[in-house]
Design an enzyme around this catalytic site. Structure first.
Site, short mmCIF file in Angstrom:
data_model
loop_
_atom_site.label_atom_id
_atom_site.label_comp_id
_atom_site.label_asym_id
_atom_site.label_seq_id
_atom_site.Cartn_x
_atom_site.Cartn_y
_atom_site.Cartn_z
N LYS A 8 1.05 -1.15 0.07
CA LYS A 8 0.05 0.23 0.09
C LYS A 8 0.93 1.13 -0.07
O LYS A 8 0.36 2.26 -0.46
CB LYS A 8 -0.84 -0.09 1.13
CG LYS A 8 -2.11 -1.04 1.16
CD LYS A 8 -3.16 -0.99 2.27
CE LYS A 8 -4.07 -1.89 2.03
NZ LYS A 8 -5.18 -1.87 3.29
N LYS A 26 -9.21 -11.85 -5.78
CA LYS A 26 -10.38 -11.99 -5.01
C LYS A 26 -11.47 -10.73 -4.97
O LYS A 26 -11.06 -9.68 -5.30
CB LYS A 26 -9.91 -11.99 -3.48
CG LYS A 26 -9.17 -13.36 -3.06
CD LYS A 26 -8.47 -13.23 -1.76
CE LYS A 26 -9.44 -13.26 -0.59
NZ LYS A 26 -9.07 -13.43 0.72
N LYS A 51 -13.62 -4.91 -1.82
CA LYS A 51 -14.43 -3.73 -1.41
C LYS A 51 -13.71 -2.51 -2.45
O LYS A 51 -14.00 -1.59 -2.91
CB LYS A 51 -14.54 -2.86 -0.07
CG LYS A 51 -15.43 -4.13 0.93
CD LYS A 51 -15.31 -3.71 2.17
CE LYS A 51 -15.90 -4.51 3.11
NZ LYS A 51 -15.76 -4.29 4.45
#
Length: 346
Positions: A127, A209, A212
């Site tokens: 990230k 996967k 969100k």
């Protein structure tokens, strides 16, 4: 059951204690339900379970934190957890920020954790890549808060996916280091990997996967999506061009994803799904999966509507859960403060 008995550990010594949490970062999707929440519900019959809406974790990325949305998302996630089967009579359900011991213990543990071990966390590296100057300290430090979440409740087991195992190993290392320096205070947690985890992939990008943070809303099925919307998403699901219904994650990820979802929501196997739909083509398979998913989600959607009509009752459940959580967390924090040598308040 624990191999690390600690003075002050609540509950029967031979009963497993479980902790897990979920961020209110967006609507709950089918992957959350089948990959995590379903096992949370089952665990209620087997262990002392504590579940949290971890809203403090939801503010670690400034570009994803919308102050106006945080409270409504927190309430909606709690409502969805209750609708999915989390029973406040059998589990403790609360909002993380309502129990201040989480934040205080995280600071104490910051002085035990090391910069090096936090910097090696794969999710932080992913990230923060190329953004060192703008990444929040919270994003770097959140595994320490996660450790506090877990060890405040003397959790033996933490249900997680394989990609989160290293976070639980870090929590165990930090707790063990604290115990070594200051005396036995915390139970050492272990990751609990579900024996058969439903792995739900994005309908538009079936090699990743369902998440969100998906790039397309068409690829994610929300638990509260209307039946027509669910059917439309499955109709547009990416498959391949050969037309053969069979499971092969490498060669046919889209078709395999549909088969695995069908097996998960019907309680069957992928082999049964192939046998039932192998001769019908992709269109028939997509329609069958959509219908099965709609039926699987119907009681959750109905219960959510009932609960959402009375948000004050959901708030009461969360307040009662926070009180029960604090009854465990406060003495644990007090023991940690005492072990570190702090002057107790008068």
């Amino acid at each position: 059951m624990t191999a690390d008995p600690v003075a002050g550990r609540p509950g029967p010594a031979d009963r497993t204690r479980v902790f897990s949490g979920m961020q209110p970062s967006g609507a709950v999707h089918l992957g959350n339900l089948l990959g995590a929440l379903r096992s949370w519900v089952v665990l209620q019959d087997e262990a002392d379970c504590t579940y949290a809406v971890v809203d403090l974790h939801a503010i670690t990325a400034p570009d994803e934190h919308d102050p106006a949305a945080l409270a409504p998302r927190t309430l909606d996630l709690a409502t969805t957890l209750l609708a999915a089967g989390i029973d406040p009579d059998r589990s403790v359900l609360f909002v993380q920020s309502h129990v201040r011991e989480h934040a205080e213990l995280a600071w104490l543990l910051n002085c035990v954790a090391t910069f090096g071990e936090l910097g090696r966390m794969p999710q932080f590296r992913d990230k923060s890549a190329g953004r060192d100057a703008s990444v929040s300290v919270g994003l770097f430090d959140y595994p320490v808060l996660q450790t506090a979440d877990i060890i405040l409740y003397h959790a033996d087991r933490v249900p997680v996916g394989e990609d989160q195992r290293h976070h639980i190993e870090l929590a165990r290392d930090i707790a063990q280091r604290f115990n070594h320096r200051f005396g036995p205070t915390f139970t050492l947690p272990r990751a609990m990997l579900p024996p058969v985890a439903a792995r739900v992939m994005d309908l538009q990008e079936p090699t990743r996967k369902m998440s969100k943070s998906t790039t397309s809303e068409r690829g994610i099925v929300h638990v509260l999506d209307a039946p027509d919307a669910i059917a439309a998403k499955f109709r547009s699901a990416v498959t391949d061009s050969d037309g053969e219904v069979r499971a092969d994650r490498e060669a046919k990820p889209g078709v395999t994803n549909l088969l695995e979802i069908l097996a998960a929501v019907t309680g069957g196997t992928v082999e049964h799904a192939v046998a039932a739909h192998g001769g019908g083509g992709y269109g028939a398979l997509k329609a069958a999966v959509a219908e099965a998913v709609v039926e699987h989600l119907r009681p959750v959607r109905a219960r959510h509507a009932e609960l959402a009509a009375d948000p004050a009752e959901v708030g009461r459940v969360l307040a009662a859960g926070a009180e029960r959580a604090r009854a465990v967390a406060a003495p644990t924090l007090a023991r940690a403060r005492d072990a570190m040598g702090f002057l107790a308040p008068a």
